[in-house]
Scaffold this motif. Structure first.
Motif, short mmCIF file in Angstrom:
data_model
loop_
_atom_site.label_atom_id
_atom_site.label_comp_id
_atom_site.label_asym_id
_atom_site.label_seq_id
_atom_site.Cartn_x
_atom_site.Cartn_y
_atom_site.Cartn_z
N ASP A 169 0.87 -1.17 0.00
CA ASP A 169 0.00 0.00 0.00
C ASP A 169 0.91 1.22 0.00
N ASN A 170 1.09 1.81 -1.17
CA ASN A 170 2.03 2.93 -1.28
C ASN A 170 1.57 4.12 -0.44
N ALA A 171 0.26 4.29 -0.28
CA ALA A 171 -0.24 5.42 0.51
C ALA A 171 0.14 5.27 1.97
N LYS A 172 0.27 4.02 2.42
CA LYS A 172 0.62 3.75 3.82
C LYS A 172 2.07 3.38 3.99
N ASN A 173 2.83 3.34 2.87
CA ASN A 173 4.23 2.92 2.93
C ASN A 173 4.38 1.58 3.66
N THR A 174 3.52 0.66 3.31
CA THR A 174 3.50 -0.62 4.00
C THR A 174 3.52 -1.78 3.02
N LEU A 175 4.33 -2.75 3.33
CA LEU A 175 4.45 -3.98 2.57
C LEU A 175 3.74 -5.08 3.34
N TYR A 176 3.09 -5.98 2.62
CA TYR A 176 2.37 -7.08 3.25
C TYR A 176 2.83 -8.42 2.68
N LEU A 177 2.62 -9.45 3.49
CA LEU A 177 2.79 -10.82 3.02
C LEU A 177 1.63 -11.63 3.59
N GLN A 178 0.68 -11.95 2.74
CA GLN A 178 -0.44 -12.80 3.14
C GLN A 178 0.00 -14.25 2.99
N MET A 179 -0.04 -14.99 4.06
CA MET A 179 0.42 -16.37 4.06
C MET A 179 -0.76 -17.28 4.39
N ASN A 180 -1.12 -18.10 3.44
CA ASN A 180 -2.23 -19.05 3.60
C ASN A 180 -1.69 -20.47 3.53
N SER A 181 -2.51 -21.41 3.98
CA SER A 181 -2.14 -22.84 3.94
C SER A 181 -0.75 -23.05 4.52
N LEU A 182 -0.52 -22.47 5.66
CA LEU A 182 0.81 -22.53 6.26
C LEU A 182 1.18 -23.96 6.63
N LYS A 183 2.48 -24.24 6.51
CA LYS A 183 3.03 -25.56 6.79
C LYS A 183 4.09 -25.43 7.88
N PRO A 184 4.36 -26.50 8.59
CA PRO A 184 5.42 -26.43 9.62
C PRO A 184 6.76 -25.96 9.04
N GLU A 185 7.04 -26.28 7.80
CA GLU A 185 8.30 -25.87 7.20
C GLU A 185 8.34 -24.37 6.89
N ASP A 186 7.24 -23.66 7.08
CA ASP A 186 7.24 -22.21 6.94
C ASP A 186 7.72 -21.52 8.22
N THR A 187 7.93 -22.30 9.27
CA THR A 187 8.39 -21.74 10.53
C THR A 187 9.75 -21.09 10.34
N ALA A 188 9.85 -19.81 10.70
CA ALA A 188 11.09 -19.06 10.51
C ALA A 188 10.92 -17.65 11.04
#
Length: 121
Positions: free
Chosen positions: A72-91
């Motif tokens: 969102d350039n107006a908010k100067n904010t970056l997002y990462l939507q993470m779905n279907s998370l797996k144990p190997e995404d732990t970090a």
């Protein structure tokens, strides 16, 4: 000076979702490449997703179809939507920024946040 502050991490069960945020300040946000990286215990830091200064996106194969990077350039904010998370995404997840187009390696990103922990069980 450039400052990146991540938030949104936490603990979630496998199959769940989280949305990470990275609030940026100190520079012209829209003219930068922004990226998400992660580092699991005992492993090297790896790239997860990036959004270039022209809006194009790229993803690691391991997260394609599950994660979505946006900004969102107006908010100067970056997002990462993470779905279907797996144990190997732990970090620990980090956002990073570099002026202009995305550099070829993570070592070329000049600005980094402090990280936010994601744990999937």
């Amino acid at each position: 000076h450039v400052q990146l502050v991540e938030s949104g991490g936490g603990s979630v069960q496998a199959g769940g979702s989280l949305r990470l945020s990275c609030a940026a300040s100190g520079y012209t946000y829209s003219s930068y490449c922004m990226g998400w990286f992660r580092q699991a215990p005992g492993k090297e830091r790896e790239g997860v997703a990036a959004i270039d200064s022209d809006g194009s996106t790229s993803y690691a194969d391991s997260v394609k179809g599950r994660f979505t990077i946006s900004q969102d350039n107006a908010k100067n904010t970056l997002y990462l939507q993470m779905n279907s998370l797996k144990p190997e995404d732990t970090a620990m997840y980090y956002c990073a920024a570099e002026s202009g187009y995305c550099p070829p390696t993570q070592a070329d990103f000049g600005y980094w946040g402090q990280g936010t922990q994601v744990t999937v069980s």
